[in-house]
Design a protein around this motif. Structure first.
Motif, mmCIF file in Angstrom:
data_model
loop_
_atom_site.group_PDB
_atom_site.id
_atom_site.type_symbol
_atom_site.label_atom_id
_atom_site.label_comp_id
_atom_site.label_asym_id
_atom_site.label_seq_id
_atom_site.Cartn_x
_atom_site.Cartn_y
_atom_site.Cartn_z
ATOM 1 N N ARG A 40 61.985 53.516 36.586
ATOM 2 C CA ARG A 40 62.870 54.390 37.175
ATOM 3 C C ARG A 40 62.780 55.834 36.330
ATOM 4 N N PHE A 41 62.717 55.714 35.349
ATOM 5 C CA PHE A 41 62.890 56.818 34.280
ATOM 6 C C PHE A 41 61.582 57.758 34.410
ATOM 7 N N TYR A 42 60.270 56.906 34.503
ATOM 8 C CA TYR A 42 58.939 57.655 34.852
ATOM 9 C C TYR A 42 59.071 58.431 36.201
ATOM 10 N N GLU A 43 59.798 57.486 37.199
ATOM 11 C CA GLU A 43 59.940 58.012 38.568
ATOM 12 C C GLU A 43 60.523 59.604 38.571
ATOM 13 N N GLN A 44 61.770 59.242 37.518
ATOM 14 C CA GLN A 44 62.692 60.397 37.578
ATOM 15 C C GLN A 44 61.856 61.717 36.955
ATOM 16 N N GLU A 45 61.053 61.418 35.904
ATOM 17 C CA GLU A 45 60.365 62.404 35.341
ATOM 18 C C GLU A 45 59.231 63.008 36.009
ATOM 19 N N LEU A 80 55.592 63.369 27.405
ATOM 20 C CA LEU A 80 55.325 63.147 28.974
ATOM 21 C C LEU A 80 54.949 64.626 29.788
ATOM 22 N N ALA A 81 55.139 65.567 29.042
ATOM 23 C CA ALA A 81 54.618 66.989 29.674
ATOM 24 C C ALA A 81 52.845 66.778 29.803
#
Length: 148
Positions: A40-45, A80-81
């Motif tokens: 979910r975090f990676y989705e949010q990002e 992540l960027a």
């Protein structure tokens, strides 16, 4: 969830339509040994974009590959960027192109140079620890001889 829905395109032989594999968040979490919260975090990002069916997230093969690349990038020390940049480059041109590959090589070169600096820092720290340890042992030996 493990559902499959028919693809509009037929297989090369023209017989049966191909089936598209989908995944639930739990299946992906188990597959990659991460928590659903991580996904979910990676989705949010913005690294994953599952289909929504009501409150349910439905992940497709593209999401599975993106998660795999994201986790691999994190293991390699990518931010992540940086991961997002590489994934977006490949989304834009699925077959890859020279600009994308050059940028990927730049990122890899930066990571490699950073790791070399870190390795040298670690080697320096080890030498300093060896020196301090050696001096401490010498002093301890001297104290032991004086007390004996």
């Amino acid at each position: 969830m493990s559902t499959s829905s028919p693809d509009v395109t037929s297989s090369v032989s023209g017989s049966l339509p191909r089936q598209r594999r989908t995944y639930s968040i739990g299946e992906l979490a188990r597959m990659f040994e991460v928590t659903p919260r991580t996904i979910r975090f990676y989705e949010q990002e913005g690294l994953l974009a599952p289909e929504r069916r009501g409150q349910t997230r439905v992940y497709h093969e593209k999401d599975r590959v993106r998660l795999k690349l994201t986790l691999r990038g994190k293991r390699l020390g990518f931010s992540l960027a940086e991961i997002r940049e590489v994934i977006e480059m490949y989304d834009a041109m699925p077959d890859g192109n020279a600009r994308q590959l050059k940028r990927l090589l730049e990122i890899l070169g930066e990571k490699r140079a950073n790791m070399e600096r870190q390795l040298e820092d670690i080697r320096l720290m080890q030498r300093e620890l060896d020196d301090v340890e050696s001096r401490a042992r010498e002093v301890l030996d001297r104290l032991a001889r004086q007390g004996a």
